[in-house]
Design a protein around this motif. Structure first.
Motif, PDB file in Angstrom:
ATOM      1  N   LYS A  14       0.848  -1.187   0.000  1.00 16.32           N
ATOM      2  CA  LYS A  14       0.000   0.000   0.000  1.00 16.32           C
ATOM      3  C   LYS A  14       0.881   1.233   0.000  1.00 16.32           C
ATOM      4  O   LYS A  14       1.920   1.270   0.646  1.00 16.32           O
ATOM      5  CB  LYS A  14      -0.906  -0.009   1.217  1.00 16.32           C
ATOM      6  CG  LYS A  14      -1.869  -1.171   1.174  1.00 16.32           C
ATOM      7  CD  LYS A  14      -2.837  -1.165   2.303  1.00 16.32           C
ATOM      8  CE  LYS A  14      -3.722  -2.375   2.078  1.00 16.32           C
ATOM      9  NZ  LYS A  14      -4.658  -2.671   3.013  1.00 16.32           N
ATOM     10  N   GLY A  15       0.479   2.217  -0.747  1.00 16.32           N
ATOM     11  CA  GLY A  15       1.252   3.449  -0.805  1.00 16.32           C
ATOM     12  C   GLY A  15       2.359   3.366  -1.839  1.00 16.32           C
ATOM     13  O   GLY A  15       2.418   2.459  -2.659  1.00 16.32           O
ATOM     14  N   SER A  16       3.230   4.332  -1.765  1.00 14.61           N
ATOM     15  CA  SER A  16       4.342   4.413  -2.709  1.00 14.61           C
ATOM     16  C   SER A  16       5.402   3.366  -2.391  1.00 14.61           C
ATOM     17  O   SER A  16       5.643   3.068  -1.225  1.00 14.61           O
ATOM     18  CB  SER A  16       4.984   5.799  -2.640  1.00 14.61           C
ATOM     19  OG  SER A  16       4.057   6.781  -3.014  1.00 14.61           O
TER      20      SER A  16
END
Length: 70
Positions: free
Chosen positions: A29-31
Protein backbone atom coordinates in the motif's frame (compact mmCIF):
# COMPACT_ATOMS: atom_id res chain seq x y z
CA UNK A 1 16.13 -35.06 -19.80
CA UNK A 2 19.18 -32.84 -19.99
CA UNK A 3 20.30 -30.97 -16.85
CA UNK A 4 20.15 -27.21 -17.44
CA UNK A 5 23.42 -25.32 -17.54
CA UNK A 6 24.07 -23.28 -14.36
CA UNK A 7 23.72 -20.07 -16.39
CA UNK A 8 20.14 -21.03 -17.29
CA UNK A 9 19.45 -21.95 -13.67
CA UNK A 10 20.73 -18.51 -12.62
CA UNK A 11 18.50 -16.82 -15.19
CA UNK A 12 15.45 -18.74 -13.96
CA UNK A 13 16.23 -17.85 -10.35
CA UNK A 14 16.60 -14.16 -11.22
CA UNK A 15 13.33 -14.23 -13.18
CA UNK A 16 11.51 -15.74 -10.18
CA UNK A 17 13.05 -13.22 -7.80
CA UNK A 18 12.10 -10.34 -10.09
CA UNK A 19 8.52 -11.60 -10.30
CA UNK A 20 8.36 -11.84 -6.50
CA UNK A 21 9.68 -8.28 -6.17
CA UNK A 22 7.13 -6.94 -8.66
CA UNK A 23 4.30 -8.77 -6.90
CA UNK A 24 5.44 -7.39 -3.53
CA UNK A 25 5.48 -3.86 -4.95
CA UNK A 26 2.01 -4.35 -6.39
CA UNK A 27 0.66 -5.66 -3.09
CA UNK A 28 2.18 -2.89 -0.98
CA UNK A 29 0.00 0.00 0.00
CA UNK A 30 1.25 3.45 -0.80
CA UNK A 31 4.34 4.41 -2.71
CA UNK A 32 7.16 1.91 -3.19
CA UNK A 33 10.05 2.37 -0.82
CA UNK A 34 13.47 3.28 -2.17
CA UNK A 35 14.81 -0.05 -0.87
CA UNK A 36 12.13 -2.02 -2.72
CA UNK A 37 12.83 -0.14 -5.93
CA UNK A 38 16.57 -0.61 -5.48
CA UNK A 39 16.06 -4.36 -5.06
CA UNK A 40 13.96 -4.53 -8.22
CA UNK A 41 16.50 -2.49 -10.17
CA UNK A 42 19.33 -4.73 -8.99
CA UNK A 43 17.44 -7.86 -10.01
CA UNK A 44 16.62 -6.36 -13.40
CA UNK A 45 20.24 -5.36 -14.01
CA UNK A 46 21.48 -8.82 -13.09
CA UNK A 47 18.87 -10.54 -15.23
CA UNK A 48 19.68 -8.29 -18.19
CA UNK A 49 23.40 -9.04 -17.84
CA UNK A 50 22.83 -12.79 -17.69
CA UNK A 51 20.49 -12.71 -20.69
CA UNK A 52 22.98 -10.65 -22.69
CA UNK A 53 25.75 -13.14 -21.94
CA UNK A 54 23.52 -16.02 -23.01
CA UNK A 55 22.64 -14.18 -26.22
CA UNK A 56 26.26 -13.30 -26.99
CA UNK A 57 28.10 -16.45 -25.90
CA UNK A 58 25.48 -19.13 -25.36
CA UNK A 59 25.81 -21.06 -28.60
CA UNK A 60 29.61 -21.10 -28.77
CA UNK A 61 29.96 -22.07 -25.09
CA UNK A 62 27.39 -24.85 -25.30
CA UNK A 63 24.66 -23.13 -23.28
CA UNK A 64 22.16 -23.73 -26.07
CA UNK A 65 20.67 -21.17 -28.35
CA UNK A 66 17.67 -20.01 -30.27
CA UNK A 67 14.11 -20.58 -29.15
CA UNK A 68 14.95 -22.62 -26.06
CA UNK A 69 16.28 -19.48 -24.38
CA UNK A 70 13.20 -17.33 -24.80
Amino acid sequence: MKTPHPVHTLRASLEASRLNAVEALAAAKGSPTPDALRELATLQAALTAVQQEIDIHGVKLGWGGGDELK
